[in-house]
Design a protein around this motif. Structure first.
Motif, mmCIF file in Angstrom:
data_model
loop_
_atom_site.group_PDB
_atom_site.id
_atom_site.type_symbol
_atom_site.label_atom_id
_atom_site.label_comp_id
_atom_site.label_asym_id
_atom_site.label_seq_id
_atom_site.Cartn_x
_atom_site.Cartn_y
_atom_site.Cartn_z
ATOM 1 N N ASN A 128 -41.386 5.248 -51.224
ATOM 2 C CA ASN A 128 -42.359 6.065 -50.520
ATOM 3 C C ASN A 128 -41.594 7.147 -49.794
ATOM 4 O O ASN A 128 -41.107 6.943 -48.701
ATOM 5 C CB ASN A 128 -43.183 5.229 -49.551
ATOM 6 C CG ASN A 128 -44.276 6.039 -48.896
ATOM 7 O OD1 ASN A 128 -44.493 7.192 -49.244
ATOM 8 N ND2 ASN A 128 -44.967 5.445 -47.953
ATOM 9 N N ASP A 129 -41.476 8.318 -50.423
ATOM 10 C CA ASP A 129 -40.708 9.392 -49.802
ATOM 11 C C ASP A 129 -41.606 10.522 -49.328
ATOM 12 O O ASP A 129 -41.192 11.658 -49.226
ATOM 13 C CB ASP A 129 -39.624 9.904 -50.749
ATOM 14 C CG ASP A 129 -40.180 10.553 -51.991
ATOM 15 O OD1 ASP A 129 -41.392 10.413 -52.237
ATOM 16 O OD2 ASP A 129 -39.426 11.222 -52.695
ATOM 17 N N LYS A 130 -42.847 10.204 -49.030
ATOM 18 C CA LYS A 130 -43.738 11.207 -48.464
ATOM 19 C C LYS A 130 -43.430 11.349 -46.975
ATOM 20 O O LYS A 130 -43.175 10.365 -46.287
ATOM 21 C CB LYS A 130 -45.196 10.808 -48.662
ATOM 22 C CG LYS A 130 -45.641 10.898 -50.104
ATOM 23 C CD LYS A 130 -47.112 10.636 -50.244
ATOM 24 C CE LYS A 130 -47.528 10.792 -51.691
ATOM 25 N NZ LYS A 130 -48.960 10.604 -51.857
#
Length: 161
Positions: free
Chosen positions: A42-44
């Protein structure tokens, strides 16, 4: 006698194929029941921009934008720079009263404002001066400059990439 041997051979082949099919079915069940790697990346960021795809949040436009979009400003000491990671990028608001600067190796942007058309955009000691394209200064020192064209520049050609 030949009929009996043929019958046994056919029965043997049929049984061995049936046994083989059952064993393959068991192997599939075993393979499918093995837990898969459930690591989720999850690199948001806090605004929902997908960093791995190169998106960052634009304060001026209030949306996710590509990190290397906008007007490219190369370091003054390397005007023929082809390494995008060393360049600064400028995005303007619709009314052009604000200029958002994305500096190299910085995860945040700075927003400069101008008082009137033809004047530089300013924030503290930062200035974006419209001169032969744009020049980004900090104090009296010119750090970045560019021709004012949007997109990556390739030196030695007439075209943009």
């Amino acid at each position: 006698m030949k009929k009996i041997i043929t019958l046994f051979a056919v029965a043997f082949i049929f049984c061995s194929c049936k046994l083989n099919d059952q064993q393959e079915g068991k192997q599939e069940v075993t393979v499918n029941s093995t837990p898969k790697d459930s690591t989720v990346v999850n690199d948001k960021d806090e605004n929902g921009c997908l960093a791995s795809a190169g998106y960052i949040w634009s304060k001026v436009n209030k949306e996710c934008v590509k990190g290397f979009s906008g007007i490219q400003l190369n370091p003054v000491d390397k005007p023929d720079n082809e390494d995008e990671t060393l360049s600064a990028y400028v995005l303007f608001s619709e009314d052009a009263k604000q200029a958002e600067i994305f500096l190299p190796r910085d995860t945040t942007s700075i927003v400069l404002t101008r008082a009137a058309e033809g004047k530089p955009w300013i924030l503290n000691d930062w200035q974006l001066v419209p001169w032969k394209g744009y020049v980004l200064k900090k104090g009296d020192k010119s750090l970045f400059s560019g021709d004012g064209e949007i997109g990556k520049k390739v030196t030695g050609t007439d075209t943009e990439q």
